[in-house]
Scaffold this motif. Structure first.
Motif, PDB file in Angstrom:
ATOM      1  N   HIS A  77      40.206  55.674  37.296  1.00  0.00           N
ATOM      2  CA  HIS A  77      38.820  55.852  37.728  1.00  0.00           C
ATOM      3  C   HIS A  77      38.287  54.651  38.530  1.00  0.00           C
ATOM      4  N   SER A  78      39.178  53.814  38.991  1.00  0.00           N
ATOM      5  CA  SER A  78      38.835  52.663  39.844  1.00  0.00           C
ATOM      6  C   SER A  78      37.739  51.782  39.247  1.00  0.00           C
ATOM      7  N   ILE A  79      37.876  51.466  37.972  1.00  0.00           N
ATOM      8  CA  ILE A  79      36.941  50.557  37.308  1.00  0.00           C
ATOM      9  C   ILE A  79      37.402  49.131  37.616  1.00  0.00           C
ATOM     10  N   SER A  80      36.639  48.420  38.420  1.00  0.00           N
ATOM     11  CA  SER A  80      37.054  47.107  38.940  1.00  0.00           C
ATOM     12  C   SER A  80      37.465  46.132  37.850  1.00  0.00           C
ATOM     13  N   VAL A  81      36.677  46.018  36.782  1.00  0.00           N
ATOM     14  CA  VAL A  81      36.979  45.031  35.758  1.00  0.00           C
ATOM     15  C   VAL A  81      38.295  45.368  35.050  1.00  0.00           C
ATOM     16  N   VAL A  82      38.574  46.640  34.840  1.00  0.00           N
ATOM     17  CA  VAL A  82      39.834  47.036  34.203  1.00  0.00           C
ATOM     18  C   VAL A  82      41.003  46.780  35.149  1.00  0.00           C
ATOM     19  N   GLN A  83      40.827  47.088  36.412  1.00  0.00           N
ATOM     20  CA  GLN A  83      41.874  46.802  37.396  1.00  0.00           C
ATOM     21  C   GLN A  83      42.144  45.302  37.465  1.00  0.00           C
ATOM     22  N   VAL A 102      50.724  34.588  45.759  1.00  0.00           N
ATOM     23  CA  VAL A 102      50.250  34.451  47.140  1.00  0.00           C
ATOM     24  C   VAL A 102      51.107  35.288  48.084  1.00  0.00           C
ATOM     25  N   ARG A 103      52.410  35.257  47.868  1.00  0.00           N
ATOM     26  CA  ARG A 103      53.311  35.992  48.757  1.00  0.00           C
ATOM     27  C   ARG A 103      53.174  37.501  48.605  1.00  0.00           C
ATOM     28  N   SER A 104      52.730  37.970  47.478  1.00  0.00           N
ATOM     29  CA  SER A 104      52.672  39.413  47.245  1.00  0.00           C
ATOM     30  C   SER A 104      51.261  39.991  47.409  1.00  0.00           C
ATOM     31  N   ASN A 105      50.350  39.225  47.929  1.00  0.00           N
ATOM     32  CA  ASN A 105      48.957  39.632  48.148  1.00  0.00           C
ATOM     33  C   ASN A 105      48.209  39.953  46.859  1.00  0.00           C
ATOM     34  N   LYS A 106      48.771  39.587  45.710  1.00  0.00           N
ATOM     35  CA  LYS A 106      48.104  39.849  44.435  1.00  0.00           C
ATOM     36  C   LYS A 106      46.840  39.012  44.289  1.00  0.00           C
ATOM     37  N   LEU A 107      46.860  37.780  44.817  1.00  0.00           N
ATOM     38  CA  LEU A 107      45.668  36.941  44.724  1.00  0.00           C
ATOM     39  C   LEU A 107      44.513  37.529  45.527  1.00  0.00           C
ATOM     40  N   GLU A 108      44.810  38.045  46.707  1.00  0.00           N
ATOM     41  CA  GLU A 108      43.748  38.650  47.517  1.00  0.00           C
ATOM     42  C   GLU A 108      43.148  39.848  46.803  1.00  0.00           C
ATOM     43  N   LYS A 109      43.989  40.668  46.202  1.00  0.00           N
ATOM     44  CA  LYS A 109      43.498  41.830  45.453  1.00  0.00           C
ATOM     45  C   LYS A 109      42.672  41.372  44.253  1.00  0.00           C
ATOM     46  N   ALA A 110      43.170  40.371  43.510  1.00  0.00           N
ATOM     47  CA  ALA A 110      42.422  39.859  42.358  1.00  0.00           C
ATOM     48  C   ALA A 110      41.084  39.280  42.805  1.00  0.00           C
ATOM     49  N   ASN A 111      41.090  38.567  43.914  1.00  0.00           N
ATOM     50  CA  ASN A 111      39.860  37.981  44.424  1.00  0.00           C
ATOM     51  C   ASN A 111      38.849  39.073  44.773  1.00  0.00           C
ATOM     52  N   SER A 112      39.316  40.130  45.399  1.00  0.00           N
ATOM     53  CA  SER A 112      38.449  41.251  45.752  1.00  0.00           C
ATOM     54  C   SER A 112      37.893  41.928  44.497  1.00  0.00           C
ATOM     55  N   LEU A 113      38.748  42.119  43.491  1.00  0.00           N
ATOM     56  CA  LEU A 113      38.305  42.733  42.242  1.00  0.00           C
ATOM     57  C   LEU A 113      37.333  41.827  41.491  1.00  0.00           C
ATOM     58  N   MET A 114      37.576  40.514  41.520  1.00  0.00           N
ATOM     59  CA  MET A 114      36.647  39.578  40.866  1.00  0.00           C
ATOM     60  C   MET A 114      35.281  39.643  41.529  1.00  0.00           C
ATOM     61  N   LEU A 115      35.279  39.702  42.847  1.00  0.00           N
ATOM     62  CA  LEU A 115      34.008  39.774  43.568  1.00  0.00           C
ATOM     63  C   LEU A 115      33.275  41.062  43.201  1.00  0.00           C
TER      64      LEU A 115
END
Length: 157
Positions: A77-83, A102-115
């Motif tokens: 259900h695309s719940i940001s905090v759970v993701q 960093v190499r797998s773009n996981k940090l960018e995704k985490a940063n977006s979800l944190m925001l």
């Protein structure tokens, strides 16, 4: 989560420590002292203690949510905090410092979800380890999880 009141980030640098304001505001005010003559093994262990405690918090929260199938629900259900919790647990914050992500773009995704989830982001150009600070990350995540759970209860899901 409040066990961190006893173990500040720079805990081995100083011979005395009082709980930071965040913890005092939540009813925990500790004064800790240790001798200046600590052993090398104490210093090495203490340096990793605070990181480990924060990582363990993520792992335990993930486990609680997963045991009720809420990780799956939140991802579907695309719940940001759970993701975010899922990503932190499996790829970034709970089993590593986050640098390898960093190499797998996981940090960018985490940063977006944190925001999205808690209104916080980190500077990915200067990151040395992913921020799991109690006051600015873990406590807001906890608050968002509570809101998520209250929302489920209100809808009867």
């Amino acid at each position: 989560m409040m066990v961190r009141a006893a173990f500040p980030n720079k805990f081995v640098v100083h011979g005395q420590y009082r709980s930071r304001t965040f913890y005092r505001n939540h009813g925990i005010d500790l004064l800790m002292e240790w001798p200046d003559r600590t052993t090398d093994s104490f210093r090495v262990g203490a340096r990793g203690l605070t990181v480990w405690l924060n990582q363990n918090w993520v792992i335990r929260l993930y486990g609680i949510l997963d045991s009720h199938k809420l990780i799956k629900y939140g991802k579907e259900h695309s719940i940001s905090v759970v993701q975010l919790i899922d990503l932190l647990r499996n790829n970034i914050g709970a089993h590593s410092a986050g640098r390898g992500a960093v190499r797998s773009n996981k940090l960018e995704k985490a940063n977006s979800l944190m925001l999205s989830a808690i209104g916080k982001e980190v500077d990915l150009n200067t990151i040395e380890s992913f921020d799991l600070a109690v006051d600015s990350v873990l406590f807001p995540i906890k608050n968002e999880v509570v809101e998520f759970l209250l929302g489920l209860k209100a809808t009867g899901s």
